[in-house]
Design a protein around this motif. Structure first.
Motif: not given
Length: 849
Positions: A302-303, A305-307, A320, A322, A348-349, A553
């Motif tokens: 998640t970290e 993909w968020y970035q 968006i 996290l 994103v989770c 995030g």
């Protein structure tokens, strides 16, 4: 809208409440009153909801099973409401200042869901104008709320298994708990098959003892073994009474599953890269949605993909977010509020948003990587279109090509209604020991009267007299090996009654109640004091000041670790690392494994159904040219020599955990068959055995390499079972109360807890070899770490298969990811991708020639 409620205008409490004046009459007819309330809000109850209400009125207990977002909450919640209305028809006597005593307990599996659940349950109460008081009691509740609830419980209480057990330690609450007419367990599939589920079973048995007429209802959306789930929920006594129900609502909700297929498909795929090259396609998909959830299987993913999404679309900053379990509660609440209000484009989770919370605005779910189970895929898809008449949409993003077969298999399993069953723990004595101390603090118990109550729990139905005597002795004096240490004499026996008088023991136990045992965690905070969340101590302890990592995030760097807190500051540049949390490896489920073998059998016959399978035509073509695609009644074994040695690839398609155990057993059996040096690797699809010398697979099969006979003995010989049992014992020791995490602000380090549990393990092995907790740790290793039952079933299936031995000219598409896993052991992460790219290019050249 309320969580999982039929579509209609109940979203606004004020509007629902305004209809009460029109509905209320002096003399109420309960059903007509409720129907008028529904009609005033523009809809009518569903048939399965009415069936649940009738069953409740008859005094029955049961399980409501219906697709996510189809009205399960109202199905179980209106039963106790109708029952109260039946006994309180004169509305002029309703007095909100004098609410009825406790009538309903609602158990939620996650404390993060308590607030949303409370809001959902409150709306019908206010809409009907009932004088009930509703409250929540979880670990997140304020101290003032907990203190107030110790004096008087509300009419309806939302709580967690841990908080319910904690209430059982307060003797003065027992008379109030005895007035409860019903207990409702939400998301029962989430608790079933876990020690938290066992803890819930024990608490339910105690409540039934307090009120033998107690009704128990469960709510679930994705379960395969409904009969087993019902028995676990209701216990043996209720199951024998016959007044039980399984009520099925919407089995099939409108569902649209699709894959985001890479423009260029890897014909030699490998795992480990997490599909971030698909970010542009994911962003394009998100652009078409009003609000979306992007699920990843681990917090680390998640970290990352968020970035990547934010890097691709900087204009989405603030739109968006996290969400995962290690973020601070205030951050999670902000994200959840943004989803409810529709102000967030995407979140994103992890599974932290799998359950319960109603986000009506969400109209798309994106799944990164295989969820490894049809039920989990269905559960996550249901987070979108959270209404019966809406379509749930899920887009699947593969992290390697073969995962597309898993999605195709999952779609078939869902269409056939083949959802996963949950394996259940059998009589875990660590949970029972904790429960006995709980009861001893909460007024005490007598052995002869408590034993039938414990055996009424499905998990303890086969508890022997010997095991019962042992666990009693354990809580009284610590067992035979700890008899000389006063701190383990937690429970005293006074004239046949087991009680706790020591206030220090009471305090320690109340702080330690629960079965969730994770690695010790540290808070992560900015220097100025804002808390970001928690990360595992093991990860943080390896960092040096200045090391940069992604968290919540943000890119931060470590400043210092002090008083169990990691202080960080914002930083720029690229991360040196990403936090790793335990629990991220999800093995392929039994049902999905079988569905996967079905899809491969179809492909072997040239039948490619659906876009996922058609997109893999090139991969299948090479696999068939160089080897074969196995049918369900075949076991494919490929042998090949590379510059690193001789390789044997076996493809049972049974899931990683099963393959890890089988790999060790196969290596052991080969070593017994002939002197040989072996190394191994495995994934969800197969196993690779590597040796400097040729591996005699043919003769080893004849000698019993694949036999299900002597499996447990060979496991014990092939693995360091003692070390595995020692690791498992750490969890058992904490649940059973042998070791404690420490007081608030004075938590013990992971190293300290590990040393303590290891010491107990060694002492028991030497001086108390018949200790039941030792036996339990070994059994849990076999069943839950090595999945021995699945291993045996796999070998029995393989025994009836035709073994297909192939010697392909090159490493095949199915074997390539296993070869990469072996390569990781010798190649640094910096050069691994380059090495794999060269290997793929060589294989593509060979395939095209």
């Amino acid at each position: 809208m309320t969580a999982e409620q039929p579509s209609g205008p109940l979203a606004e409490t004020s509007k629902a409440a305004s209809s009460t004046t029109d509905l209320k009459a002096t003399r109420i007819q309960p059903r007509q009153y409720v129907d008028s309330f529904f009609e005033a809000n523009g809809f009518s109850p569903f048939r399965f909801q009415r069936s649940t209400w009738r069953a409740y009125q008859s005094g029955a207990s049961g399980l409501v099973h219906s697709a996510t977002g189809t009205g399960k909450t109202l199905a179980v919640w209106m039963g106790p409401i109708l029952n109260w209305l039946k006994s309180n028809r004169d509305a002029t006597k309703w007095n909100p200042k004098k609410p009825p005593p406790l009538r309903a307990i609602w158990i939620t599996p996650l404390r993060a869901l308590a607030g949303d659940t409370e809001q959902s349950l409150r709306q019908p109460l206010e809409g009907l104008g009932l004088p009930w008081r509703l409250d929540s009691r979880t670990g997140d509740s304020k101290a003032s709320v907990k203190a107030r609830l110790l004096k008087k419980l509300p009419t309806a209480l939302v709580t967690t298994p841990e908080s319910l057990s904690l209430m059982l330690t307060h003797e003065k609450l027992l008379p109030q708990l005895a007035t409860a007419e019903t207990v409702i367990v939400d998301e029962w599939h989430e608790l079933l098959g876990t020690k938290r589920g066992i803890q819930t079973e024990l608490a339910l048995a105690r409540l039934r003892k307090l009120n033998p007429q107690l009704r128990t209802w469960g709510v679930s959306a994705t379960l395969g073994n409904l009969d087993d789930a019902l028995r676990a929920l209701l216990g043996t006594n209720a199951s024998q009474s016959g007044n039980t129900r399984i009520i099925e609502g919407y089995k099939k909700k409108k569902l649209k599953l699709q894959s985001l297929i890479p423009a260029q498909m890897d014909r030699f795929p490998w795992s480990g890269h997490i599909g971030t090259k698909m970010v542009p396609q994911v962003a394009e998909e998100l652009e078409s949605a009003s609000s979306a959830l992007v699920f990843a299987n681990t917090r680390s993913q998640t970290e990352i993909w968020y970035q990547h999404l934010l890097g691709h679309r900087p204009d989405w900053a603030g739109r968006i977010a996290l969400h995962h379990g290690s973020l601070d509660a205030s951050v999670r609440r902000w994200v959840e509020a943004g989803l409810k209000e529709g102000t967030l484009k995407a979140v994103v989770c992890t599974s932290s948003l799998d359950l319960g919370v109603d986000f009506t605005a969400v109209d798309l779910v994106i799944q990164i990587g295989s969820p490894k189970g049809a039920a989990r895929l269905l559960q996550r898809a249901g987070r979108s279109g959270h209404q019966p008449d809406a379509t749930s949409r899920l887009s699947f993003v593969p992290t390697n090509a073969i995962e597309l077969i898993e999605l195709a298999a999952a779609k078939d399993a869902i269409a056939r209604g083949e959802l996963e069953s949950k394996a259940q723990h059998q009589k875990p004595l660590d949970v029972l020991a904790q429960h006995l101390v709980t009861l001893a603090i909460g007024g005490g118990f007598e052995s002869d009267t408590l034993l039938p109550e414990i055996r009424s729990c499905h998990a303890y139905r086969d508890l022997s007299d010997t095991e019962w005597a042992w666990v009693l002795d354990f809580v009284v004096r610590g067992g035979s090996s700890l008899d000389q240490y006063p701190e383990f004499k937690r429970v005293a026996v006074e004239e046949g009654r087991y009680v706790v008088r020591d206030r220090r023991i009471m305090r320690l136990h109340r702080m330690s109640i629960g079965t969730i045992v994770s690695d010790a965690a540290m808070k992560v905070k900015y220097l100025k004091g804002t808390t970001l969340g928690t990360a595992e101590e093991l990860f943080l302890s390896k960092l040096k000041p200045g090391d940069r990592f992604l968290f919540a995030g943000r890119l931060v760097s470590l400043v210092r670790i002090q008083d169990n807190v990691a202080y960080v500051r914002r930083d720029k540049g690229t991360p040196d690392t990403v936090p790793r949390w335990m629990g991220g490896r999800m093995p392929l489920s039994t049902e999905l494994s079988d569905a996967l073998r079905r899809k491969l059998e179809e492909a072997s016959a040239g039948k490619l159904v659906g876009p996922e399978m058609k997109s893999l035509a090139g991969l299948f073509d090479i696999q068939n040219r160089w080897s074969v695609l196995p049918s369900r009644d075949e076991l494919l074994i490929e042998q090949i020599k590379t510059r690193t040695g001789y390789q044997a690839f076996l493809f049972p398609f049974e899931g990683r955990l099963v393959h890890e155990g089988l790999a060790a057993v196969f290596a052991y059996r080969l070593s017994q068959h002939t002197p040989i040096t072996l190394s191994m690797a495995c994934n969800d699809y197969g196993i690779v055995l590597q040796s400097p010398s040729e591996i005699p697979i043919d003769s080893a099969i004849t000698a019993g390499l694949l036999s299900p006979n002597h499996l447990v003995d060979d496991i014990q010989s092939s693995l360091n079972a003692t070390e595995m049992a020692k690791r498992q014992f750490r969890e058992i020791a904490r649940i059973a109360g042998l070791v404690h995490g420490g007081y608030p602000g004075q938590q013990k380090s992971a190293k300290n807890l590990q040393a303590s549990s290891n010491l107990f393990f060694d002492v028991f092995c030497e001086y108390d070899p018949d200790n039941q907790l030792l036996r339990q740790s070994r059994n849990e290793v076999l069943e839950f770490q090595l999945e021995t039952t699945r291993m045996r079933a796999a070998l029995e299936r393989i025994a009836n298969c035709r073994v297909v031995l192939m010697r392909p000219p090159k490493v095949t598409p199915l074997a390539f990811p296993l070869l990469v896993d072996k390569l990781r052991e010798r190649v640094s992460s910096e050069s691994l991708a380059d090495r794999i790219t060269r290997m793929q290019a060589d294989l593509e050249k060979a395939a095209s020639s």
